[in-house]
Design a protein around this motif. Structure first.
Motif, short mmCIF file in Angstrom:
data_model
loop_
_atom_site.label_atom_id
_atom_site.label_comp_id
_atom_site.label_asym_id
_atom_site.label_seq_id
_atom_site.Cartn_x
_atom_site.Cartn_y
_atom_site.Cartn_z
N PRO A 11 46.59 -30.17 -41.27
CA PRO A 11 47.76 -30.11 -42.17
C PRO A 11 47.46 -29.40 -43.49
N GLU A 12 46.25 -29.52 -43.98
CA GLU A 12 45.90 -28.88 -45.24
C GLU A 12 45.76 -27.36 -45.12
N ASP A 13 45.86 -26.82 -43.91
CA ASP A 13 45.89 -25.37 -43.72
C ASP A 13 47.30 -24.81 -43.94
N THR A 14 48.28 -25.68 -44.11
CA THR A 14 49.65 -25.23 -44.33
C THR A 14 49.74 -24.40 -45.60
N ALA A 15 50.26 -23.18 -45.46
CA ALA A 15 50.35 -22.26 -46.60
C ALA A 15 51.03 -20.99 -46.13
N ILE A 16 51.32 -20.15 -47.09
CA ILE A 16 51.68 -18.77 -46.78
C ILE A 16 50.38 -17.98 -46.74
N TYR A 17 50.19 -17.24 -45.66
CA TYR A 17 48.97 -16.46 -45.49
C TYR A 17 49.26 -14.98 -45.75
N TYR A 18 48.41 -14.38 -46.57
CA TYR A 18 48.56 -12.99 -46.95
C TYR A 18 47.34 -12.19 -46.51
N CYS A 19 47.56 -10.99 -46.02
CA CYS A 19 46.43 -10.09 -45.82
C CYS A 19 46.42 -9.09 -46.97
N ALA A 20 45.24 -8.56 -47.23
CA ALA A 20 45.05 -7.66 -48.35
C ALA A 20 43.99 -6.62 -48.01
N ALA A 21 44.13 -5.45 -48.65
CA ALA A 21 43.20 -4.35 -48.43
C ALA A 21 42.47 -4.01 -49.72
N LYS A 22 41.17 -3.78 -49.59
CA LYS A 22 40.34 -3.50 -50.76
C LYS A 22 39.65 -2.17 -50.57
N GLY A 23 39.94 -1.23 -51.46
CA GLY A 23 39.26 0.05 -51.43
C GLY A 23 37.92 -0.03 -52.15
N GLY A 24 37.26 1.10 -52.29
CA GLY A 24 35.99 1.11 -52.99
C GLY A 24 34.85 0.69 -52.08
N SER A 25 34.10 -0.31 -52.47
CA SER A 25 32.92 -0.70 -51.69
C SER A 25 33.31 -1.36 -50.38
N ASN A 26 32.34 -1.43 -49.49
CA ASN A 26 32.51 -2.01 -48.17
C ASN A 26 32.43 -3.54 -48.20
N PHE A 27 32.05 -4.10 -49.32
CA PHE A 27 31.76 -5.53 -49.40
C PHE A 27 33.00 -6.37 -49.17
N PRO A 28 32.94 -7.34 -48.25
CA PRO A 28 34.08 -8.21 -47.98
C PRO A 28 34.21 -9.28 -49.06
N SER A 29 34.83 -8.93 -50.15
CA SER A 29 34.90 -9.78 -51.32
C SER A 29 35.84 -10.97 -51.12
N SER A 30 35.54 -12.04 -51.83
CA SER A 30 36.42 -13.22 -51.85
C SER A 30 37.30 -13.24 -53.09
#
Length: 125
Positions: free
Chosen positions: A88-107
């Motif tokens: 139940p605590e996973d309930t939310a609106i989920y968004y995807c996002a794109a990050k340019g620049g470095s390859n690092f999968p930032s948080s």
């Protein structure tokens, strides 16, 4: 510009699974690290998962580690979030996002330049 469209959200019982998809268009998809974030009512947006350009590196929030899996198909310009053992605590609106620049999968959300409109995930107890 990169346009992102999420799909796959819905209502599921606790313990169930959903797979979110995020279709990208515009600039070369494989040049962007991709991330998933979520925002629950009354809470700040939080990091869920991220993946590097070719999918070699991934990163997860502790709260979803072992339950969620991020992946991407650069031939289809799509990133996925497989969500298992939902709570139940996973309930939310989920968004995807794109990050340019470095390859690092930032948080860090402010490092992402392009965002989708979001898809609602509701987990009932």
């Amino acid at each position: 510009q990169v346009q992102l469209v999420e799909s796959g959200g819905g209502l599921v019982q606790a313990g169930g699974s959903l797979r979110l998809s995020c279709a990208a268009s515009g600039r070369t998809f494989s040049n962007y690290a991709m991330g998933w974030f979520r925002q629950a009512p009354g809470k700040e947006r939080e990091f869920v998962a991220a993946i590097s350009w070719k999918g070699v590196a991934t990163r997860y929030a502790d709260s979803v580690k072992g339950r969620f899996t991020i992946s991407r198909d650069n031939a289809k310009n799509t990133v996925y979030l497989q969500m298992n053992s939902l709570k139940p605590e996973d309930t939310a609106i989920y968004y995807c996002a794109a990050k340019g620049g470095s390859n690092f999968p930032s948080s860090i959300s402010r490092e992402y330049s392009f965002w989708g409109q979001g898809t609602q995930v509701t987990v009932s107890s």
